[in-house]
Scaffold this active site. Structure first.
Site, mmCIF file in Angstrom:
data_model
loop_
_atom_site.group_PDB
_atom_site.id
_atom_site.type_symbol
_atom_site.label_atom_id
_atom_site.label_comp_id
_atom_site.label_asym_id
_atom_site.label_seq_id
_atom_site.Cartn_x
_atom_site.Cartn_y
_atom_site.Cartn_z
ATOM 1 N N LYS A 1 -13.261 -1.262 5.889
ATOM 2 C CA LYS A 1 -13.747 -2.060 4.759
ATOM 3 C C LYS A 1 -14.793 -3.077 5.198
ATOM 4 C CE LYS A 1 -10.227 -0.352 2.303
ATOM 5 N NZ LYS A 1 -9.187 0.459 2.919
ATOM 6 N N TRP B 126 0.861 -1.179 0.000
ATOM 7 C CA TRP B 126 0.000 0.000 0.000
ATOM 8 C C TRP B 126 0.911 1.248 0.000
ATOM 9 C CZ3 TRP B 126 -2.037 2.721 4.830
ATOM 10 C CH2 TRP B 126 -3.045 3.634 4.505
ATOM 11 N N ASP C 277 -0.839 -5.744 9.516
ATOM 12 C CA ASP C 277 -1.860 -4.791 9.096
ATOM 13 C C ASP C 277 -3.071 -5.605 8.634
ATOM 14 O OD1 ASP C 277 -3.355 -2.747 8.106
ATOM 15 O OD2 ASP C 277 -1.887 -2.020 6.660
ATOM 16 N N ALA D 74 -6.572 -5.251 7.498
ATOM 17 C CA ALA D 74 -7.518 -4.225 7.039
ATOM 18 C C ALA D 74 -8.694 -4.802 6.252
ATOM 19 C CB ALA D 74 -6.782 -3.204 6.165
#
Ligand code: LMR
Length: 412
Positions: A249, A133, A214, A216
């Site tokens: 999300k 990212w 991470d 997400a």
């Protein structure tokens, strides 16, 4: 007499964030048949990013029942953190070796984690796979840490080159940090197998590397439990770890900025040090995190009916992503790896010039690295998308989704 200070003249001009610029470009395009596979938000078959049913219901509950909006403290909503921890770890209690800090989105969690490491080990390097990212490296650099990249993808770009990654990490020193995507890698949709997670856990343990996971996209890959398995292996194996969680999300609360940083430590005394430092960092960054989104998530997870409804809607979203993935993969063998990838993203091996061309000629909006948001596609636009991008892929031989005589290969 006035003294002119020209306070900002010493700054260097900064380029606008490429992904955010792409959103603006897409909005300004008047073509009705334009296709947005840019920013990572879930879209329904109709192309909307709806508020989830359970979120609406939880907001109604909050509207009628919330008695105060007084401050909660720098640590934020601790019941929210506890409920999220249950999603991550499967355990109902944070226990004495873990602290959960509510943060504005996963980005807030990454930033506090980065600042924490910079305080604890100013010489530590942060190892980040390439690609990742685009905001990952800046977050760590802004905290004053050195970023090192390691190889992540194999030559075809469709899968992880795990051996190359492990071999690059032989240069990592004890106390360095390793950033890992918990599931549904952004931008490639690749994921570590459970064996690879276990190997990474062994590597971190053996070499004293601190993993920073991470997470997400939990629930948008293979399922809520399945998508947490890697993180669970890691947390069970190593003494110290950080985990940045984003609800943006999987609860579709993007602009509400909902997340948490979990700090896991081998000893209660170092957890206490990390906790008080994280609180001090958070206090100086945003003082106290915004409440609304976290209160919504807490309300959903604390209410069995709302929770089941949320899980059902999330499962529908996940299924839709799988259907689009199968549709792309069966349109042409060049797209076959997309079926095995997970989450919102996959990445096409398409040159930046061709990306500009498909934007101009077909109104297809994707970032310059060829990442596509799978959720931007649906039954109406999928074959137009395939026809637009396929001729630009290396190895293209002329079969396409819109050619009914073309052999349709369905990937395993
Ligand atoms: C994305 O990767 O598209 C999202 O995470 C949005 C962002 O902030 O970059």
């Amino acid at each position: 007499m006035k003294v002119s200070s020209d306070a900002f003249a010493g700054l260097q001009s900064q380029k606008p964030d490429a992904l955010l610029a792409l959103i603006a470009q897409y909005r300004a395009d008047p073509r009705a048949d334009k296709i947005d596979v840019g920013v990572g938000v879930y879209r329904s078959e109709a192309g909307d990013t709806p508020v989830m049913r359970a979120v609406k219901d939880a907001e109604a509950v909050l509207l009628s029942e919330q008695a105060s909006k007084s401050y909660l403290g720098a640590e934020g909503d601790q019941r929210f953190a506890q409920l999220l921890w249950q999603l991550v770890s499967g355990s109902n209690r944070l226990g004495t070796r873990c602290f959960g800090l509510q943060t504005p989105g996963g980005t807030g969690a990454l930033r506090v984690g980065a600042e924490l490491l910079a305080r604890a080990r100013p010489d530590a390097r942060v190892w980040i796979g390439e690609p990742t990212w685009p905001n990952h490296a800046p977050i760590f650099r802004e905290a004053g840490l050195q970023v090192r990249t390691h190889r992540y993808l194999g030559a075809t770009g469709g899968d992880i080159d795990f051996d190359a990654m492990v071999s690059a990490l032989t240069e990592a020193r004890a106390g360095d940090m390793l950033l890992l995507h918990g599931c549904c890698h952004n931008p490639t949709g690749t994921q570590f197998s459970q064996e690879q997670w276990m190997a990474l856990a062994g590597l971190c343990l053996q070499r004293g590397i601190i993993p920073f996971i991470d997470l997400a996209y939990q629930g948008l890959g293979d399922g809520m439990e399945e998508d947490a398995q890697g993180a669970r292996h890691m947390l069970a194996a190593v003494p110290d770890a950080l985990l940045a969680y984003s609800c943006d999300k999987n609860f579709a609360v993007y602009r509400d900025r909902v997340g948490a940083l979990f700090i896991h430590s081998g000893t209660e005394s170092s957890l206490e040090l990390a906790r008080t430092n994280a609180l001090t960092i958070a206090r100086s960054l945003w003082s106290m995190p915004p409440d609304h989104g976290a209160a919504v998530v807490r309300t959903i997870l604390d209410n069995p009916a709302l929770r089941t409804d949320w899980e059902d809607e999330l499962a529908d979203m996940r299924r839709r992503l799988q259907i689009v993935r199968q549709g792309l993969a069966s349109a042409d063998p060049l797209l076959a790896p997309i079926a095995t990838q997970r989450g919102l993203f996959s990445r096409l091996p398409i040159h930046a010039d061709a990306i500009a061309t498909v934007r101009r000629t077909h109104g297809i909006y994707m970032p310059a690295d060829g990442r596509i948001n799978i959720a931007g596609l649906n039954q109406t636009n999928l074959s137009r998308f395939v026809d637009g991008v396929l001729p630009h892929l290396p190895g293209y031989r002329g079969n396409s989704a819109s050619d009914p005589s073309a052999p349709q290969e369905v990937s395993a």
